[in-house]
Design an enzyme around this catalytic site. Structure first.
Site, PDB file in Angstrom:
ATOM      1  N   HIS A 100      -1.041  11.164  -2.317  1.00 27.04           N
ATOM      2  CA  HIS A 100      -2.321  10.738  -1.738  1.00 27.04           C
ATOM      3  C   HIS A 100      -3.232  11.933  -1.495  1.00 27.04           C
ATOM      4  O   HIS A 100      -4.393  11.937  -1.910  1.00 27.04           O
ATOM      5  CB  HIS A 100      -2.065   9.988  -0.429  1.00 27.04           C
ATOM      6  CG  HIS A 100      -3.318   9.530   0.241  1.00 27.04           C
ATOM      7  ND1 HIS A 100      -4.059  10.356   1.068  1.00 27.04           N
ATOM      8  CD2 HIS A 100      -3.991   8.347   0.194  1.00 27.04           C
ATOM      9  CE1 HIS A 100      -5.125   9.688   1.492  1.00 27.04           C
ATOM     10  NE2 HIS A 100      -5.107   8.475   0.972  1.00 27.04           N
ATOM     11  N   HIS A 150       0.836  -1.204   0.000  1.00 23.56           N
ATOM     12  CA  HIS A 150       0.000   0.000   0.000  1.00 23.56           C
ATOM     13  C   HIS A 150       0.868   1.250   0.000  1.00 23.56           C
ATOM     14  O   HIS A 150       1.647   1.458   0.942  1.00 23.56           O
ATOM     15  CB  HIS A 150      -0.884  -0.038   1.248  1.00 23.56           C
ATOM     16  CG  HIS A 150      -1.834   1.096   1.376  1.00 23.56           C
ATOM     17  ND1 HIS A 150      -1.773   2.007   2.411  1.00 23.56           N
ATOM     18  CD2 HIS A 150      -2.880   1.479   0.591  1.00 23.56           C
ATOM     19  CE1 HIS A 150      -2.745   2.890   2.270  1.00 23.56           C
ATOM     20  NE2 HIS A 150      -3.434   2.599   1.181  1.00 23.56           N
TER      21      HIS A 150
HETATM   22  O1  G3P Z   1      -6.703   1.514  -2.759  1.00 24.68           O
HETATM   23  C1  G3P Z   1      -7.015   1.255  -1.443  1.00 24.68           C
HETATM   24  C2  G3P Z   1      -6.624   2.389  -0.548  1.00 24.68           C
HETATM   25  O2  G3P Z   1      -5.414   2.927  -0.987  1.00 24.68           O
HETATM   26  C3  G3P Z   1      -7.670   3.441  -0.516  1.00 24.68           C
HETATM   27  O3  G3P Z   1      -7.465   4.357   0.494  1.00 24.68           O
HETATM   28  O4  G3P Z   1      -6.853   6.552   1.328  1.00 24.68           O
HETATM   29  O5  G3P Z   1      -5.163   4.750   1.330  1.00 24.68           O
HETATM   30  O6  G3P Z   1      -5.868   5.785  -0.818  1.00 24.68           O
HETATM   31  P1  G3P Z   1      -6.268   5.392   0.573  1.00 24.68           P
HETATM   32 MG    MG Z   2      -4.751   4.588  -2.226  1.00 25.34          MG
END
Ligand code: G3P
Ligand code: MG
Length: 225
Positions: A48, A6
């Site tokens: 992000h 992630h």
């Molecule tokens: O793609 C899943 C996740 O990344 C979504 O939430 O806020 O971490 O981009 P965020």
């Molecule tokens: Mg994300």
């Protein structure tokens, strides 16, 4: 259960940077996820948040800054904000990349980027997944190229597992139930969950039967699998 790095392996390096993706690859993740926005000069860059405050030493919104201005910023540990292209080149087809469309108007340039790699560099559609909470952007992706893999993101219930006929349902772990997972999988979808960083969360995702978990700590997830 597969492991998705992630924002790279963002528990180990500044999120959405080349160092973070290299760490994720070193951990042998199954996929990586990143967040893209358009900057003032039209390039897709990894960020992000809407602005650069939290993750860099700069100020302002990504859409108000040129690529040259963004490149001067410090993301920590000597890292800079990468473009989408720089990350695709780093990953170099080792694992699929989940491109999360954060900003408005990102669908078209993301599709153009995928097309460029597929048509000119021997990549295939299986090297990319496009995800978003902005289902209108995903609808644009669908319209531009129905063969691109799409993941609908869900923060809250209810989840419509069939909306946009996605390959993947990607939902916040705490809203998922085994019924939803089974319903989606029975409809031929994969189910991904975000974000499992604590051991208890990763175990929960596994017991729900999801196909993959997003985590900032791929090494933790690997201890459980
Ligand atoms: O793609 C899943 C996740 O990344 C979504 O939430 O806020 O971490 O981009 P965020
Ligand atoms: Mg994300």
């Amino acid at each position: 259960m597969q492991i998705i790095g992630h924002r790279g392996a963002s528990g180990h390096a500044p999120e959405n940077t080349l160092a973070s993706f290299q760490k994720a690859l070193d951990f042998k993740v199954d996929m990586v996820e990143l967040d893209v926005r358009l900057c003032k000069t039209g390039e897709l860059v990894l960020m992000h948040d809407k602005d650069v405050e939290r993750t860099t030493n700069g100020h302002g919104e990504v859409s108000d800054l040129t690529l040259a201005e963004l490149k001067k910023l410090d993301s920590g540990e000597g890292q800079k904000i990468p473009t989408l292209i720089e990350v695709i080149d780093l990953v170099n087809r080792q694992v699929p990349i989940i491109i999360e469309l954060k900003g408005e108007g990102t669908a078209r340039p993301a599709v153009q980027t995928i097309h460029r790699y597929v048509k000119e560099s021997g990549y295939s559609n299986s090297d990319f997944i496009v995800s978003s909470f902005r289902h209108n952007e995903l609808a644009t992706v669908r319209r531009l190229d129905p063969n691109i893999n799409v993941a609908t993101l869900w923060w809250n219930l209810p989840i419509d597992v069939n909306k946009l006929d996605p390959m993947i349902i990607d939902a916040r772990l705490s809203i998922l139930t085994s019924e939803i997972v089974k319903e989606a999988q029975a409809a031929g979808r994969r189910v991904h969950a975000f974000v499992g960083n604590e051991m208890s969360e990763i175990k929960e995702a596994k017991s729900l039967g999801v196909d993959a978990i997003h985590t900032d700590y791929p090494d933790r997830a690997q201890k459980i699998l």
